[in-house]
Design a protein around this motif. Structure first.
Motif: not given
Ligand SMILES: [Zn+2]
Length: 276
Positions: A86-96, A102-106
């Motif tokens: 979740d944290s990575a997805r948010e950072t990436i959305a800010q960058i580009n 697509v996240t797999y929390p497993e």
């Protein structure tokens, strides 16, 4: 077709004769799977996102811990306790915002890896344990996906690209995992915070080259990095025709969870150090 904003965003790529607008369009339609959003996964995800790789899949079941922040630069202090994906997805959305995450929390297993990996063009390994590394490597051979390998410990790192039959697979070079306890983890032995940055950027570079089909990838070459002396050396590595997974008569033709059990010497490893 690139939009006007994309032509500006990727202008320094488009200027490169090796890339041009066509190369950028290729990246935007590419799909890369990252195993782990930790030390190696952070720089790989940040740079592939900035470069405009259109789809990034990120597999990580772990949460951000205070002890991660010395090197896992995609996460920040307010993210402690959150799922890393979740944290990575948010950072990436800010960058580009061009990048679909697509996240797999497993955690990746022999059971789930096939369904996930088959959706992607290439896999980048940011894991920190041998069980996962052998699983990802074997799956990459079986599903015929290029595998961008990187590993780090203390002040040393390694990187390579495995894409048999072009060059060896990981198992050609290291047929079996070392016995439990023979090689310490970063959790036990430490790691210099910038080292995963150094190796992760090498992995991101190799991933982009493979997606674009340019240059000479680290195929058949194992890059060894000694950060303390800043020495880069290369070992030539060859395919093993008797390799149990990519050889002439493979014995590993399907993935079973019992063959990829986590080393049990350190039970904490199972829960907290799936990736660096
Ligand atoms: Zn092999």
């Amino acid at each position: 077709m690139l939009t006007n904003d994309q032509i500006i965003r990727y202008s320094r790529h488009i200027l490169l004769p090796e890339m041009g607008g066509k190369g950028q369009e290729k990246l935007l339609s590419s799909k890369v799977l990252l195993i782990g959003a930790g030390g190696l996964g952070s720089p790989v995800a940040l740079y592939l996102a900035a470069a405009g790789v259109g789809t990034l899949g990120i597999v990580d079941g772990d949460h951000v811990d205070l002890s991660n922040l010395q090197r896992q630069v995609i996460h920040a202090t307010p993210d402690i306790g959150r799922l890393k994906v979740d944290s990575a997805r948010e950072t990436i959305a800010q960058i580009n915002p061009d990048v679909r995450v697509v996240t797999y929390p497993e955690y990746i297993t022999a059971t789930n890896i096939g369904g996930i990996l088959s959706e992607y063009d290439l896999v980048v390994d940011g894991c920190d344990n041998f069980a996962t590394r052998y699983l990802v490597s074997d799956a990459a051979v079986i599903y015929k996906k290029p595998y961008v390998y990187g590993s780090i410990l203390r002040l040393d790192g390694q990187a390579a690209v495995f894409n048999p039959p072009q060059g060896p697979c990981y198992r050609c070079i290291f047929p079996e995992a070392p016995p439990p306890g023979a090689v310490p983890s970063c959790q036990e032995a430490g790691v210099l915070g910038v080292l995963p940055g150094l190796l992760g950027v090498i992995q991101a570079t190799e991933a982009l080259k493979m997606l674009l089909g340019i240059g000479e990838p680290l195929i058949g070459r194992l890059l060894l990095v000694d950060a303390l002396y800043m020495e880069f050396t290369e070992a030539k590595v060859a395919r093993n025709k008797n390799c149990p997974v990519c050889g002439e008569n493979p014995t590993i033709t399907e993935l079973r969870d019992e063959n990829y059990r986590q080393e049990t010497c350190n039970t904490e490893l199972d829960e907290t150090e799936e990736e660096k």
